[in-house]
Design a protein around this motif. Structure first.
Motif, short mmCIF file in Angstrom:
data_model
loop_
_atom_site.label_atom_id
_atom_site.label_comp_id
_atom_site.label_asym_id
_atom_site.label_seq_id
_atom_site.Cartn_x
_atom_site.Cartn_y
_atom_site.Cartn_z
N UNK A 99 45.57 32.71 34.79
CA UNK A 99 44.33 33.47 34.80
C UNK A 99 44.08 34.11 33.44
N UNK A 100 45.07 34.82 32.92
CA UNK A 100 44.93 35.52 31.64
C UNK A 100 44.80 34.52 30.48
N UNK A 101 45.67 33.52 30.42
CA UNK A 101 45.63 32.54 29.32
C UNK A 101 44.34 31.73 29.31
N UNK A 102 43.77 31.51 30.50
CA UNK A 102 42.54 30.73 30.59
C UNK A 102 41.37 31.36 29.87
N UNK A 103 41.37 32.67 29.77
CA UNK A 103 40.28 33.35 29.08
C UNK A 103 40.40 33.25 27.57
N UNK A 104 41.60 33.14 27.06
CA UNK A 104 41.85 33.07 25.62
C UNK A 104 41.23 34.27 24.89
N UNK A 105 41.32 35.42 25.51
CA UNK A 105 40.82 36.67 24.94
C UNK A 105 41.89 37.73 25.09
N UNK A 116 40.80 42.54 35.31
CA UNK A 116 42.19 42.54 35.78
C UNK A 116 42.38 41.46 36.85
N UNK A 117 43.57 40.94 36.93
CA UNK A 117 43.88 39.92 37.93
C UNK A 117 44.29 40.62 39.22
N UNK A 118 43.31 41.29 39.84
CA UNK A 118 43.58 42.06 41.06
C UNK A 118 42.27 42.32 41.81
N UNK A 144 39.25 26.71 36.21
CA UNK A 144 39.53 26.83 37.64
C UNK A 144 40.14 28.18 38.01
N UNK A 145 41.11 28.65 37.25
CA UNK A 145 41.74 29.92 37.61
C UNK A 145 40.81 31.12 37.43
N UNK A 146 39.77 30.98 36.64
CA UNK A 146 38.81 32.07 36.49
C UNK A 146 38.01 32.26 37.78
N UNK A 147 37.95 31.23 38.60
CA UNK A 147 37.23 31.34 39.86
C UNK A 147 37.97 32.23 40.86
N UNK A 148 39.21 32.62 40.54
CA UNK A 148 39.93 33.59 41.36
C UNK A 148 39.17 34.91 41.42
N UNK A 149 38.38 35.16 40.41
CA UNK A 149 37.61 36.41 40.36
C UNK A 149 36.73 36.56 41.60
N UNK A 150 36.25 35.45 42.14
CA UNK A 150 35.43 35.53 43.35
C UNK A 150 36.23 36.20 44.47
#
Length: 131
Positions: free
Chosen positions: A16-22, A29-31, A118-124
């Protein structure tokens, strides 16, 4: 599919974090969203379905504690568009899924390039209510 979609290695996925490259300070947050987040961001939940009332990127940034200079909106456009569609039109499917004790499924067509994110869609799932 497109040429860029053909270059996607679906076996290699970033976190999740690496996918943003920021820098971590510029991403959500991943929560799950908490009641404290809602108070800090001044975001309310809809009474009938407990969905967050996000009306702007500013609402989202405040809710997730992201500084306004973050370019995250460019990356979160696809996931938050799906969230908005669920918020706006998903009351019946969500209710049926709860009644049947099944997960609600969203089918998205033509998303070859979005697989990179794909992992950024966890935000939903972090934005959706637990119930």
């Amino acid at each position: 599919g497109s040429e860029s979609a053909k270059q996607i290695d679906i076996m290699k996925r970033l976190s999740f974090v690496d996918g943003f490259a920021l820098d971590r300070t510029l991403i959500p947050p991943e929560s799950d969203v908490t009641d404290d987040d809602c108070v800090r961001g001044n975001v309310k939940r809809e009474s009938e379905n407990n969905m967050l009332q996000l009306n702007s990127w500013e609402d989202y940034y405040k809710l997730r504690g992201i500084p306004m200079e973050s370019p995250i909106a460019l990356l979160m456009t696809f996931p938050l568009t799906i969230y908005y569609a669920i918020q706006k039109y998903g009351a019946v499917p969500a209710t049926v899924a709860k009644m049947l004790q099944r997960p609600m499924r969203v089918h998205v067509v033509g998303v070859e390039k979005e697989l990179n994110f794909l992992d950024m869609f966890k935000e939903i799932s972090f934005l959706l209510p637990d119930d």
